[in-house]
Write a protein that holds these residues in place. Structure first.
Motif, PDB file in Angstrom:
ATOM      1  N   VAL A   3      -2.722  21.264 -14.737  1.00  0.00           N
ATOM      2  CA  VAL A   3      -3.679  21.961 -14.362  1.00  0.00           C
ATOM      3  C   VAL A   3      -4.149  23.393 -14.105  1.00  0.00           C
ATOM      4  CG1 VAL A   3      -6.436  21.728 -14.317  1.00  0.00           C
ATOM      5  CG2 VAL A   3      -5.417  19.724 -13.952  1.00  0.00           C
ATOM      6  N   GLY A  13      -6.676  12.399 -10.954  1.00  0.00           N
ATOM      7  CA  GLY A  13      -4.990  12.651 -10.331  1.00  0.00           C
ATOM      8  C   GLY A  13      -5.769  13.724 -11.028  1.00  0.00           C
ATOM      9  N   ALA A  14      -6.018  13.924 -11.944  1.00  0.00           N
ATOM     10  CA  ALA A  14      -6.142  14.841 -13.049  1.00  0.00           C
ATOM     11  C   ALA A  14      -7.816  15.758 -13.327  1.00  0.00           C
ATOM     12  CB  ALA A  14      -5.965  14.400 -14.454  1.00  0.00           C
ATOM     13  N   ALA A  62       0.144   7.281  -5.758  1.00  0.00           N
ATOM     14  CA  ALA A  62      -1.084   8.349  -5.540  1.00  0.00           C
ATOM     15  C   ALA A  62      -0.925   9.692  -5.257  1.00  0.00           C
ATOM     16  CB  ALA A  62      -2.192   7.633  -4.701  1.00  0.00           C
ATOM     17  N   ILE A  83       0.682  11.284  -8.008  1.00  0.00           N
ATOM     18  CA  ILE A  83      -0.226  11.668  -8.963  1.00  0.00           C
ATOM     19  C   ILE A  83      -1.016  13.218  -9.001  1.00  0.00           C
ATOM     20  CG2 ILE A  83      -2.435  10.557  -9.963  1.00  0.00           C
ATOM     21  CD1 ILE A  83      -0.871   8.240 -10.260  1.00  0.00           C
ATOM     22  N   GLY A  84      -1.638  12.720  -7.755  1.00  0.00           N
ATOM     23  CA  GLY A  84      -2.648  14.409  -7.325  1.00  0.00           C
ATOM     24  C   GLY A  84      -1.732  15.522  -6.955  1.00  0.00           C
ATOM     25  N   GLY A 129      -1.250  16.022 -10.666  1.00  0.00           N
ATOM     26  CA  GLY A 129      -2.361  16.730 -11.763  1.00  0.00           C
ATOM     27  C   GLY A 129      -2.817  18.284 -11.093  1.00  0.00           C
ATOM     28  N   LYS A 174      -0.109   3.658 -13.382  1.00  0.00           N
ATOM     29  CA  LYS A 174      -1.525   3.883 -12.866  1.00  0.00           C
ATOM     30  C   LYS A 174      -2.602   4.098 -13.660  1.00  0.00           C
ATOM     31  CE  LYS A 174       1.100   2.286  -8.168  1.00  0.00           C
ATOM     32  NZ  LYS A 174       1.015   0.950  -8.950  1.00  0.00           N
ATOM     33  N   ALA A 231      -7.591   6.203  -5.142  1.00  0.00           N
ATOM     34  CA  ALA A 231      -6.361   4.519  -4.715  1.00  0.00           C
ATOM     35  C   ALA A 231      -6.521   3.801  -3.586  1.00  0.00           C
ATOM     36  CB  ALA A 231      -4.645   5.187  -4.840  1.00  0.00           C
ATOM     37  N   MET A 245       4.715   9.096 -22.527  1.00  0.00           N
ATOM     38  CA  MET A 245       3.797   7.869 -22.738  1.00  0.00           C
ATOM     39  C   MET A 245       4.466   6.985 -23.044  1.00  0.00           C
ATOM     40  SD  MET A 245       0.289   9.149 -21.577  1.00  0.00           S
ATOM     41  CE  MET A 245      -0.556   7.891 -21.187  1.00  0.00           C
ATOM     42  N   THR A 297      -7.266  11.896  -4.290  1.00  0.00           N
ATOM     43  CA  THR A 297      -6.211  10.948  -5.438  1.00  0.00           C
ATOM     44  C   THR A 297      -5.972   9.935  -4.472  1.00  0.00           C
ATOM     45  OG1 THR A 297      -5.915  12.604  -6.695  1.00  0.00           O
ATOM     46  CG2 THR A 297      -4.942  10.688  -7.507  1.00  0.00           C
ATOM     47  N   VAL A 298      -5.015  10.327  -3.345  1.00  0.00           N
ATOM     48  CA  VAL A 298      -4.614   8.879  -1.764  1.00  0.00           C
ATOM     49  C   VAL A 298      -5.906   7.893  -1.902  1.00  0.00           C
ATOM     50  CG1 VAL A 298      -4.222   8.166   0.233  1.00  0.00           C
ATOM     51  CG2 VAL A 298      -2.693  10.522  -1.841  1.00  0.00           C
ATOM     52  N   ALA A 302       0.854   8.507 -15.189  1.00  0.00           N
ATOM     53  CA  ALA A 302      -0.104   7.379 -15.908  1.00  0.00           C
ATOM     54  C   ALA A 302      -0.238   6.354 -17.007  1.00  0.00           C
ATOM     55  CB  ALA A 302      -0.847   8.924 -17.193  1.00  0.00           C
ATOM     56  N   ILE A 344      -5.713   5.662 -12.177  1.00  0.00           N
ATOM     57  CA  ILE A 344      -5.794   6.214 -10.871  1.00  0.00           C
ATOM     58  C   ILE A 344      -5.782   8.256 -11.330  1.00  0.00           C
ATOM     59  CG2 ILE A 344      -3.978   7.634  -8.579  1.00  0.00           C
ATOM     60  CD1 ILE A 344      -3.432   4.409  -7.816  1.00  0.00           C
ATOM     61  N   ALA A 345      -4.636   7.893 -12.576  1.00  0.00           N
ATOM     62  CA  ALA A 345      -4.220   9.187 -13.301  1.00  0.00           C
ATOM     63  C   ALA A 345      -5.261   9.788 -13.177  1.00  0.00           C
ATOM     64  CB  ALA A 345      -3.045   8.980 -13.975  1.00  0.00           C
ATOM     65  N   TRP A 391       0.754  -1.280   0.575  1.00  0.00           N
ATOM     66  CA  TRP A 391       0.108  -0.024   0.221  1.00  0.00           C
ATOM     67  C   TRP A 391       0.829   1.426  -0.292  1.00  0.00           C
ATOM     68  CZ3 TRP A 391      -3.546   3.392  -1.200  1.00  0.00           C
ATOM     69  CH2 TRP A 391      -3.869   4.349  -0.210  1.00  0.00           C
TER      70      TRP A 391
END
Lengths: 241, 223
Positions: free
Chosen positions: A177, B181-182, A166, A169-170, A173, B174, B211, A208, B207-208, B171, B177-178, A159
């Motif tokens: 944005v 997250g966006a 995560a 990513i947050g 993100g 994951k 997840a 990617m 996001t957490v 991305a 999750i991505a 975890w």
């Protein structure tokens, strides 16, 4: 002497160097600690070397950005202060905001008429006080953050991996944005920064594509993938936006 | 492996290095302004300094607390000290650390991951210090001869491009999750009136949380 001449005096360079040297010294001390850990835990010595190289190379692109921004900042707050401020916490917009607030508090504009030595001192205080916020908080509270992470992960390493990803990513993100949408519906928007939109989307797609099709065949390129994707994103933004 | 035993030694040495240097830098940053006021006898009124500080703290004060918490899981202990002294966290430290963890296939929470992210961040700090020091000495001359397009490109888009590329890297690994997250920051920013610190909190912890829900669902499926 006017305020900008004074702000560029050799003695100011010297006094600013203390803080820059502390940043460099801290990095050296952590490298030593990491080397010791590598030995004691019998980690393959190639691994930290590779990681160091990744940092050194991947940072070139963003550091060139800092380089150019700093030249602009030097004309506003002088060379030594720009050097100090951009070598530690607080990016150029943050420092400019703090310096401008110094002028605003005195009822003048940064570098404009009435921006005296005394008001420059207010700007310098504002920047130092602002940076101290992050430095003191992390200087004092970092062990508590570690405890918080332990609590949130509950000792489950599987975890913990997902949670770290995560979190990142947050964060990214948000950063993405935030650079794209400058105003929302409730404050007269939406206002979209097209250049940043193109840079974000093309940078992401390039990364990617590299990760999926190129890096598996040429693993050596992995170290440079972020740098390549960044240059691609910048080029697309310049051409399309 | 004895790695887990070493973790507490590692953390202790991180605190011993990081805590005094970060606190010291907070103070040494005042040296130039104290000299300036003393030498040129230009002490501003305290009330002016306080109001400039207040204006700045309104804009950034929440970040002093929110950023270290939100970035900690990705940066770790050494990374937090290093990143919050040397700055440029989103555009340099985190991308470098996450790519290095990736390239060396290090598992989060292990001593190898700590070593790898520390070394990557230190490497990026060296690059940054070289850049700022070079800018101080030859910056003006170099910028004058650079083509405008390169100048603009690096100044305007370098951050956004590396933000995007780092997000793209996650991305790929994951994707589910991505998406969230966006989406979370898009919704926050489109509303437009939420303060920046709240948007960060919602983006990161939202996001957490999502997840965690996905993780729980997967664990149930496995069981």
């Amino acid at each position: 002497m006017d305020y900008l001449q004074i702000s560029n005096l050799p003695i100011i360079w010297f006094l600013c160097s203390f803080t820059v040297i502390i940043a460099a010294l801290q990095a050296v001390l952590f490298i030593r600690a990491a080397n010791k850990a590598t030995k004691e835990c019998q980690i393959d010595p190639e691994i930290p070397k590779k990681a160091f190289r990744v940092g050194l190379v991947t940072a070139i692109g963003p550091a060139l950005g800092v380089f150019i921004v700093m030249v602009g900042l030097m004309s506003a707050i002088g060379g030594p202060m720009s050097w100090l401020r951009l070598s530690i916490i607080g990016a150029a917009p943050t420092e400019l905001a703090a310096a401008t607030n110094g002028a605003t508090a005195a009822g003048v504009t940064l570098g404009g008429e009435g921006y005296t030595l005394q008001i420059m001192a207010v700007s310098w205080f504002a920047m130092a006080l602002n940076g101290a916020g992050w430095l003191l908080l992390t200087g004092v509270a970092t062990p508590s953050l570690e405890k918080l992470r332990d609590k949130l992960s509950g000792g489950d390493t599987h975890w913990l991996g997902v949670m770290s990803a995560a979190c990142s990513i947050g964060v990214f993100g948000y950063l993405n944005v935030n650079s794209i949408i400058s105003k929302g519906f409730l404050n007269g928007g939406p206002v979209i920064n097209m250049g940043n939109l193109v840079a974000v989307v093309s940078g992401a797609l390039c990364m990617m594509a590299l990760g999926r099709w190129v890096v598996p065949k040429h693993p050596k390129l992995a170290e440079y993938s972020l740098g390549i994707a960044m240059l691609f994103g910048i080029a697309c933004a310049l051409i399309l936006a | 492996m004895e790695n887990n035993n070493y973790m507490s030694t590692w953390k202790k040495s991180c605190i011993r290095i990081g805590s005094p240097t970060n606190i010291l830098a907070a103070f040494t940053a005042f040296i130039p302004v104290l000299y300036l006021c003393n030498k040129f006898d230009c002490w501003p009124e305290t009330s002016l300094i306080l109001s400039a500080w207040a204006l700045t703290a309104i804009a950034f004060g929440a970040f002093y607390i929110v950023e270290p918490i939100a970035y900690y899981a990705s940066l770790g202990m050494a990374g937090t000290y290093l990143s919050f002294l040397s700055g440029n966290i989103g555009n340099m430290r985190m991308p470098c650390a996450s790519l290095a963890l990736d390239v060396t296939e290090s598992e989060p929470g292990t001593i190898q991951a700590e070593v790898v992210s520390t070394m990557a961040i230190c490497g990026s700090i060296i690059t940054n210090l070289i850049a700022t020091t070079a800018a101080a000495f030859v910056g003006t001359a170099i910028v004058a001869i650079l083509p405008q397009a390169i100048n603009d490109g690096l100044k305007l888009y370098a951050s956004a491009a590396i933000f995007g590329a780092t997000f793209g890297n996650y991305a790929l690994k994951k994707p589910k999750i991505a998406v969230f997250g966006a989406l979370i920051p898009i919704v926050c920013k489109l509303i437009g009136t939420l303060p920046a610190w709240l948007t960060i909190v919602l983006s990161v912890f939202g996001t957490v949380l999502i997840a965690r829900l996905m993780f729980n669902a997967e664990q149930k499926k496995k069981a």
